[in-house]
Design an enzyme around this catalytic site. Structure first.
Site, short mmCIF file in Angstrom:
data_model
loop_
_atom_site.label_atom_id
_atom_site.label_comp_id
_atom_site.label_asym_id
_atom_site.label_seq_id
_atom_site.Cartn_x
_atom_site.Cartn_y
_atom_site.Cartn_z
N HIS A 45 0.87 -1.18 0.00
CA HIS A 45 0.00 0.00 0.00
C HIS A 45 0.90 1.24 0.00
CE1 HIS A 45 0.84 0.36 4.31
NE2 HIS A 45 0.43 -0.89 4.47
N HIS A 48 4.01 1.82 2.09
CA HIS A 48 5.29 1.17 1.75
C HIS A 48 6.12 2.00 0.77
CE1 HIS A 48 2.92 -2.60 2.77
NE2 HIS A 48 4.02 -2.77 3.48
N ARG A 86 0.12 -9.35 15.27
CA ARG A 86 -0.40 -9.66 13.95
C ARG A 86 -0.95 -11.08 13.90
NH1 ARG A 86 4.84 -7.82 10.59
NH2 ARG A 86 4.45 -5.61 10.49
N ASP A 199 10.22 4.45 13.07
CA ASP A 199 9.84 3.54 14.15
C ASP A 199 10.69 2.26 14.15
OD1 ASP A 199 8.73 2.61 11.78
OD2 ASP A 199 6.91 1.85 12.72
N LYS A 237 -4.61 6.29 4.23
CA LYS A 237 -5.88 5.64 4.56
C LYS A 237 -7.04 6.57 4.22
CE LYS A 237 -4.58 2.44 8.25
NZ LYS A 237 -4.95 1.21 7.58
#
Length: 432
Positions: A45, A48, A86, A199, A237
């Protein structure tokens, strides 16, 4: 020919942290660097894309980019920036996702070049799958203290009072597994740099430590800022979810619209990060935009560049045509050229009614279509008055009283677009 990669990323606003000595290290000779990619879906998406663009600039600077698909790490789950674990994937799903991701990456990176710096795709599952737990804790785990691992921000957040879930041992070991990837690639591919989002700094520097402590070498780290939007909402988003690079998940029209609708402030930032345009051209585009911001020239160029890079020229041109439909700048032929997904994307939220195919094949009177069959207009009388006022269109072409809707009017064999005036639309969906 090596060019200054760090300098290129600096003016583009793509560096958050960089380990001292990285720039000099990269200017000495061709180097290899990697970015890790989560394979939990069979598409990237736009979140990335920053990492992909870093790899693209790295290759353009004369270096060798390595895209690492995290098959093994995808089976664990990265705690960085996440509030929970996840879902774990099976090998068959991971392999499918890897192939789909490589196809998308090949639009940006040259994997097939005969040059020394051809891009490489690797999957950490390939070297982790036969690594036993005992071997791992003996050969890797003993070199990094728990104190060192606990000091990482990603771990601290998950162990803080704010996190009700806490953190599993599986996730706690994530930074060791990622760090081992760096060590493995250092040994096998002579790789000396890992890049990622800000991060990831803690995980990346664990890798540089393993290269130093086990490999006896020197490795480097670089991160880019996490992309934000000026209004505080999350980049990449929409109300409908992620903006994907896969045309089946996010149509090229919706993809184009996402970039077209960015704010002036964001467009000026994104055009540096997500396009390959040079500094002078970008500065010129920003200056022109400031003179006539209402024309949205910056957004148009941003949307053009990113859509062509991701989906190709033809899909970009179709997205532009689809975008013009709502402004009445298209023909029935343009409408009929839309595939079903794009048509529904363009007219998302527009009221719809269903009519049987038999009624269309028999010929549906326009007045009946406008009132009785759809309720678009409240009565036959209102429908006739609107037609008389020349305000009714079928597929954006004006019609007169007595017009009959037939199968020749069908868009993609299943839709008819009714319109009153410039902005009131209604979709007839044909039922078989």
């Amino acid at each position: 020919m090596i060019s200054n990669f760090v300098e290129e990323l600096k003016w583009r606003g793509m560096i958050h942290d960089v380990m001292p000595g990285t720039e000099e290290h990269l200017m000495e000779q061709m180097r290899s660097a990697y970015v890790g990619i989560d394979p939990t879906a069979d598409s990237l998406h736009i979140g990335h894309l920053v990492g992909v663009m870093m790899l693209k600039h790295f290759q353009a600077s004369g270096h060798r980019p390595i895209a690492l698909v995290g098959g093994a790490t995808g089976m664990i789950g990265d705690p960085s920036g996440k509030s929970d674990e996840r879902n774990l994937l099976d090998e068959e799903t991971l392999r499918h996702n890897q192939e789909a991701i490589k196809e998308q990456l090949s639009r940006f990176l040259d994997f097939d070049s005969d040059e020394e710096n051809a891009a490489v795709l690797v999957n950490n599952y390939d070297w982790m799958k036969d690594f036993s737990f005992l071997e791992f804790i003996r050969d890797v785990g003993k070199h990094i203290t728990v104190n060192y691992m606990m000091a990482k921000d990603s771990v601290k957040k998950r162990l803080s009072a704010e996190s009700a879930e806490g953190m599993s041992f599986t996730e706690f070991t994530y930074q060791l597994v990622q760090g081992y990837d760096f060590l493995h690639l250092y040994r096998e591919k002579d790789l000396t740099l890992q890049m990622g989002g800000s991060d990831q700094w803690g995980n990346i520097t664990t890798g540089t430590e393993l290269v130093r402590r086990i490999g006896g070498g020197k490795a480097y780290a670089m991160t880019c800022p996490l992309i934000t939007k000026a209004d505080g909402t999350k980049f990449g988003k929409t109300a409908g979810g992620n903006i994907w690079l896969d045309a089946e998940r996010t149509s090229p029209y919706k993809f184009y619209q996402y970039w077209l609708n960015t704010s002036d402030e964001d467009a000026a930032k994104y055009i540096k990060i997500f396009t390959f345009l040079g500094k002078e051209e970008i500065e010129s585009l920003i200056a022109e935009h400031q003179e006539a911001a209402h024309q949205r020239g910056l957004q148009k160029r941003l949307a053009e560049e990113v859509t062509i890079s991701t989906h190709g020229l033809e899909n970009y041109e179709n997205a532009v045509k689809a975008s013009e439909i709502l402004f009445g700048k298209s023909t029935a032929a343009n409408l009929k050229a839309l595939n079903e997904k794009t048509f529904l994307d363009v007219f998302e939220g527009v009221p719809q009614a269903e009519v049987s195919r038999g009624e269309i094949e028999a010929g549906l009177d326009i007045v009946v279509a406008l009132a009785e069959k759809t309720g678009f207009l409240s009565s036959n009388g209102e429908a006739r008055r609107a037609i008389k006022q020349n305000s009714i269109s079928v597929n954006q072409e004006k019609v007169v009283d007595g017009h009959t809707i037939t199968t020749d009017d069908l868009i993609n064999k299943r839709f008819v677009l009714l319109q009153r005036g410039k902005k009131n639309y209604f979709v007839i969906r044909i039922l078989d």
